[in-house]
Write a protein that holds these residues in place. Structure first.
Motif, mmCIF file in Angstrom:
data_model
loop_
_atom_site.group_PDB
_atom_site.id
_atom_site.type_symbol
_atom_site.label_atom_id
_atom_site.label_comp_id
_atom_site.label_asym_id
_atom_site.label_seq_id
_atom_site.Cartn_x
_atom_site.Cartn_y
_atom_site.Cartn_z
ATOM 1 N N TYR A 1 6.926 3.382 -11.990
ATOM 2 C CA TYR A 1 5.610 3.951 -11.733
ATOM 3 C C TYR A 1 5.769 5.304 -11.064
ATOM 4 C CZ TYR A 1 6.284 2.627 -6.843
ATOM 5 O OH TYR A 1 6.775 2.511 -5.572
ATOM 6 N N SER B 1 3.345 8.060 -8.471
ATOM 7 C CA SER B 1 2.219 7.967 -7.550
ATOM 8 C C SER B 1 1.873 9.331 -6.987
ATOM 9 C CB SER B 1 2.535 6.997 -6.408
ATOM 10 O OG SER B 1 3.636 7.463 -5.641
ATOM 11 N N TYR C 1 -4.314 6.510 -2.442
ATOM 12 C CA TYR C 1 -2.973 6.415 -2.998
ATOM 13 C C TYR C 1 -3.102 5.894 -4.427
ATOM 14 C CZ TYR C 1 2.025 5.295 -3.184
ATOM 15 O OH TYR C 1 3.358 5.233 -3.515
ATOM 16 N N ILE D 1 -1.492 4.969 -8.129
ATOM 17 C CA ILE D 1 -0.278 4.539 -8.820
ATOM 18 C C ILE D 1 -0.510 4.602 -10.320
ATOM 19 C CG2 ILE D 1 1.336 2.626 -9.184
ATOM 20 C CD1 ILE D 1 0.362 1.559 -6.421
#
Length: 303
Positions: free
Chosen positions: A83, A85, A92, A94
Motif C-alpha cells: 500500500y 499512504s 491518513y 491508504i
C-alpha cells in the motif's frame, strides 16, 4: 482523545479526485483493541469489502483519522499487501493495491499501534476512544481486551460506557464487547475505568466473570473502590458538543429546560435532541418530561 475513522468509498464518491479504477464498499466491520502489558495499544480492524460493479477493482482507498504506526494490511489468504499512504486534510489515506472481482467480496485485516487512548490517573487507568463511521453498519462490534492482571474499576456511576453487550474472560484476560448499529457520520465514544488488581483477587474475579452477570462482577471483592477526579475523567469521553451542554447545565447549577440550552448554545432542535439522548445513554444527565418541555439534570453520581 484519539478518534479512528475508516472509510472505503465507491468510485462514485471519489471520482472527482481520483480518476483511476478504484472501488469497493464496506459490507461489515469489527474492531479489536488490545491493551498490552506495557499499556501500549494494538488495534485490529476486520473488514469485508464488496465490489458490486461490473468491473474488477484495482485498488481501494482506506481513510483513518489516526496516524497509525507499524501498520500492516493482510488479506484473507494471510498475505501481507502493499500500500501507499499520504495525509490530506488531516486524514491518513491508504491506497491499498488489490483486486476484487465483480460481484464478489474480500476480507482484510488492518493491524497497527494506536496512542493516546489509554491514560493514567493516580494508580489507575482510563480507556477513552471515539470512532466515527462514514457508512451504515448494522452490526458493528468493538472488543476491548484488558491486560492480564487488570480488571474493571468500581466507582459511583458507570465504569463502562456505553453499557456493554458482553463481558467475559478467556481465563487470563477480561474482555469487554459492544455490538450496535452505527449510522453514517455517527460518532461512538467508549469509556472504561480499569486498574491493576492483586493476583489472588484477580483469580477470583475471573471465576466470577466467566459464569456470572455484570452485576455480580461489580460486587466481587476483586476490585478496589477509589476516589476519582470525576469531571476530568468523565468529560474525556464526551464530544465537544456534549461538553458544551454539560458545562452549560453545570453553570446554571440547577434543572435546565432543553429548549433553553438549545437557544443558549445555538444548537438546532434535532442536533440538541441527539446530544442529550447520547448523554442520557452515558448516564451523564437525566432527562425528565416537564409539561411540553424536557428538563436536563446532571447526574450527581457521575459529576
Amino acid at each position: 482523545m484519539k478518534k479512528a475513522v475508516l472509510v472505503l468509498l465507491p468510485l462514485l464518491l471519489i471520482g472527482a479526485v481520483f480518476a483511476e479504477d478504484a472501488g469497493g464498499a464496506v459490507k461489515s466491520m469489527n474492531m479489536e483493541i488490545t491493551i498490552n502489558s506495557d499499556l501500549t495499544v494494538t488495534q485490529t480492524l476486520n473488514i469485508e469489502v464488496a465490489n458490486t460493479r461490473t468491473m474488477k477493482t484495482s485498488y481501494i482507498y482506506i481513510f483513518l483519522s489516526d496516524t497509525p504506526s507499524n501498520l500492516q494490511i493482510i488479506d484473507e489468504n494471510n498475505t501481507v499487501l502493499n500500500y501507499t499512504s499520504f495525509v490530506a486534510n488531516n486524514i491518513y489515506t491508504i491506497r491499498l493495491l488489490d483486486e476484487i472481482m465483480p460481484n464478489s467480496s474480500k476480507n482484510y485485516i488492518l493491524k497497527y499501534n494506536n496512542e493516546g487512548i489509554v491514560q493514567k490517573f493516580d494508580n489507575n487507568y482510563i480507556f477513552s476512544y471515539s470512532f466515527t463511521s462514514y457508512y451504515e453498519l448494522e452490526d458493528f462490534t468493538i472488543r476491548l481486551i484488558l491486560p492480564k492482571g487488570f480488571g474493571i474499576t468500581l466507582k459511583e456511576g458507570n465504569t463502562v460506557s456505553p453499557p456493554t453487550s458482553r463481558l467475559f474472560s478467556d481465563g487470563q484476560q477480561v474482555m469487554i464487547e459492544w455490538t450496535e448499529q452505527v449510522d453514517y457520520l455517527e460518532t461512538k465514544t467508549y469509556l472504561v475505568f480499569f486498574e491493576r488488581i492483586a493476583l489472588i483477587t484477580y483469580s477470583i474475579g475471573l471465576l466470577f466473570l466467566t459464569g456470572l452477570t455484570c452485576f455480580m462482577l461489580g460486587v466481587t471483592a476483586a476490585y478496589f473502590v477509589l476516589k476519582r477526579r470525576r469531571k476530568d475523567i468523565v468529560t474525556m469521553a464526551l464530544t465537544a458538543d456534549e461538553k458544551k451542554v454539560v458545562d452549560y447545565v453545570l453553570e446554571k447549577g440547577s434543572n435546565v429546560y432543553q429548549n433553553d440550552a438549545g437557544k443558549a448554545l445555538d444548537f438546532s432542535k434535532p442536533k440538541l435532541s441527539k446530544i442529550v439522548h447520547n448523554l442520557e445513554d452515558k448516564n451523564i444527565i437525566k432527562l425528565t418530561p416537564s409539561g411540553r418541555k424536557n428538563t436536563i439534570t446532571i447526574n450527581k453520581e457521575i459529576l
